[in-house]
Each structure stands twice: as structure tokens, then as C-alpha cells.
Enzyme design. Structure first.
Site, PDB file in Angstrom:
ATOM      1  N   TYR A   1      -1.018  -1.437  10.819  1.00 33.17           N
ATOM      2  CA  TYR A   1      -1.197  -1.384   9.241  1.00 33.17           C
ATOM      3  C   TYR A   1      -0.085  -0.714   8.370  1.00 33.17           C
ATOM      4  O   TYR A   1       0.558  -1.627   7.644  1.00 33.17           O
ATOM      5  CB  TYR A   1      -2.603  -0.888   8.896  1.00 33.17           C
ATOM      6  CG  TYR A   1      -2.994  -1.283   7.182  1.00 33.17           C
ATOM      7  CD1 TYR A   1      -3.043  -2.830   6.938  1.00 33.17           C
ATOM      8  CD2 TYR A   1      -2.860  -0.307   6.498  1.00 33.17           C
ATOM      9  CE1 TYR A   1      -3.402  -3.181   5.479  1.00 33.17           C
ATOM     10  CE2 TYR A   1      -3.352  -0.654   5.133  1.00 33.17           C
ATOM     11  CZ  TYR A   1      -3.372  -1.907   4.751  1.00 33.17           C
ATOM     12  OH  TYR A   1      -3.449  -1.982   3.316  1.00 33.17           O
TER      13      TYR A   1
ATOM     14  N   SER B   1       0.965  -1.300  -0.052  1.00 31.61           N
ATOM     15  CA  SER B   1      -0.063   0.203   0.041  1.00 31.61           C
ATOM     16  C   SER B   1       1.032   1.299   0.198  1.00 31.61           C
ATOM     17  O   SER B   1       1.922   1.070   0.528  1.00 31.61           O
ATOM     18  CB  SER B   1      -0.869  -0.023   1.297  1.00 31.61           C
ATOM     19  OG  SER B   1      -1.581   0.968   1.451  1.00 31.61           O
TER      20      SER B   1
END
Ligand SMILES: NC(=O)c1ccc[n+]([C@@H]2O[C@H](COP(=O)([O-])OP(=O)(O)OC[C@H]3O[C@@H](n4cnc5c(N)ncnc54)[C@H](OP(=O)(O)O)[C@@H]3O)[C@@H](O)[C@H]2O)c1
Length: 243
Positions: free
Chosen positions: A166, A142
Site C-alpha cells: 500500500y 497518502s
């Protein structure tokens, strides 16, 4: 040994992973649908087969060594090799994730899935990948894992929420991917990370703005790189993403 290109997509039962499986399957490839839940895995395989795709079920929990080993054995018995591994499975983890408030257990859980899970599955599959004429490994990352984007002048627009689990797990994944590329340089294995953009899936409560099919495009591109393609790089649809 089958002539079809054989791919394994982890977390292929829904979201971006399902669309990666569908997109690679549409190329005429044989697709292992890696998923941990029996019902969700069966449903995804049936849906892909109904769309004319040569899909097969691969029970796989990326946090479990025995599961990864069994998945490799299943693919070995079916195909004798693996051409493409897409490490797509990941979790966002419990909120809140601000570093001053986070439960350390959340960091353990997220890293175990998003980073160690990728290493676990990759290493289980490497003997099969080494038997391929053109092995490719795609790690779904990401842009929130980009330290440049977390710290640059545009951070407010590109960094996502403050997160000690995350986002750093994707930074870690990017770093590990680079180390794999270094170790595997001189082999025919190409390994890269890709960012799908902000996609409407369970991962973000369907707040994303792209479709899972759009999110799958970068994985399909990196899974189909030519032999002289890049390795150890980070891409999205617009090109190279800075580390
Ligand atoms: N959506 C976005 O905007 C976005 C943005 C950047 C990057 N990404 C990345 O894109 C990838 C796909 O995300 P998504 O948005 O499609 O998320 P998603 O819809 O939540 O799907 C995640 C998939 O991973 C699977 N999974 C989670 N833990 C697993 C485990 N221990 N073993 C096996 N499978 C497991 C899930 O299976 P279950 O159904 O069993 O939970 C599911 O199939 C992830 O790597 C994510 O970090 C997504």
C-alpha cells in the site's frame, strides 16, 4: 454540450470518494459516480440526488481496460467533455505487508488498482479532459507514500505500518503524477496528488480519526484550483507534503 462543470470521481460509492462527490456536487457541478458494484453505485447516486446533487452513474472498475473505455464513452455521450477527474479508488490490500513476508500477488493487486488503475482511467479520460477549458486531475495519495516521511526522524509517528504494497503504491502514484505533470506542462491541465489525512473508512477498519468529509476537503481544493494553480505537487490540508 452542458454548461455545468463535469467531474468524475472514482470509487465514489462510499468513504472519502462519496464525500468528494457530495462536495463537488454542492458546487452545482454534475458528478459522475464511478463505482464497480451495481448496487453500491445505484445507492450512492440515489443518496446524492436526494441531497439535490446532479449525480449520474458511471460503471467503472479501474482494473479493467474495457470498463475505463466504456466509462469515457458514457461521459462523452452525456457531456462531450470532462472538466475534473478525481482518481480516488484504491485498496489497502491483504495483510501482512512486511516486505519479508508479503505474498507478491498482493503487490500486483494493489499496484494494479492504486497505480495502473489511475493511469488506465486517466488515459481513457484524457481526450475528454483536453476538451475542457480548465481541466484538473486529482490523484488521491497518502502521506505514507512520502519517502521523506518514511525515512525522516519522525517516521515512527508519520510512516504508518511497515508495508511493501500500500505505502509504496502511493509513492509510485506520486512519482507517476509528477511524470504526467512534466508531460502535460504547457497544456492547461493541472494534475496533483492529495492526502486526506487519517480518515475513518473501510480502508482502515474505521480506525482513522478524521471524517470522510474532512478527508474530501483536499480533493475539493485541488479540483477547484485556479488556472495559475500548481501542478505536479503533493498536498494535504496543511500545505505541501514532501515527496
Ligand atoms: N482512509 C484513510 O485514512 C486514507 C488515508 C490516506 C489516503 N487515503 C486514500 O483515499 C482514497 C479513498 O479511500 P477511503 O478511505 O475512502 O477507502 P474506502 O472507503 O475503502 O473506499 C475505496 C473506494 O475505492 C473503490 N474501489 C476499490 N477498488 C476499485 C476498483 N477496482 N474499481 C473501482 N472502484 C474501486 C471502492 O469500491 P467498493 O465499494 O466496490 O470496494 C470504494 O468506493 C484512497 O485513494 C485511499 O488510498 C485514505
Amino acid at each position: 454540450m452542458t454548461e455545468r462543470t463535469i467531474a468524475l470521481v472514482t470509487g465514489a460509492n462510499k468513504g472519502i470518494g462519496y464525500e468528494i462527490a457530495a462536495g463537488l456536487g454542492a458546487l452545482g457541478w454534475s458528478i459522475g459516480v464511478g463505482a464497480r458494484d451495481d448496487q453500491r453505485r445505484i445507492a450512492a447516486v440515489e443518496k446524492l440526488r436526494a441531497a439535490g446533487i446532479d449525480a449520474f452513474a458511471v460503471p467503472l472498475d479501474v482494473t479493467d481496460d474495457a470498463s475505463a473505455t466504456a466509462a469515457a464513452r458514457l461521459i462523452d455521450e452525456r457531456a462531450g467533455r470532462l472538466d475534473v477527474l478525481v482518481n480516488n479508488a484504491a485498496i489497502a490490500g491483504d495483510m501482512p505487508q512486511e516486505p519479508t513476508r508479503i505474498d507478491p500477488a498482493t503487490i500486483h493487486t494493489v499496484v494494479d488498482t492504486n497505480v495502473i488503475g489511475v493511469i488506465r482511467v486517466t488515459n481513457a479520460m484524457l481526450p475528454l479532459l483536453r476538451r475542457s477549458a480548465a481541466p484538473r486531475i486529482v490523484n488521491m495519495s497518502s502521506s505514507v507514500g512520502s519517502l521523506t516521511r518514511q525515512s525522516g526522524p519522525a517516521a515512527e509517528q508519520t510512516a504508518g505500518p511497515v508495508s511493501a504494497a500500500y505505502a509504496p503504491s502511493k509513492t509510485f502514484l506520486n512519482a507517476v503524477t509528477l511524470q504526467y505533470a512534466r508531460e502535460l506542462s504547457g497544456t492547461n491541465i493541472l494534475i496533483n496528488t492529495g492526502c486526506p489525512g487519517y480518515v475513518a473508512t473501510d480502508l482502515n477498519g474505521f480506525r482513522g480519526v478524521r471524517t470522510p468529509e474532512q478527508g474530501a476537503a483536499i480533493a475539493i481544493e485541488l479540483a477547484t484550483l485556479p488556472d495559475d494553480g500548481p501542478t505536479g505537487r503533493f498536498f494535504d490540508d496543511a500545505g505541501v507534503v514532501p515527496w
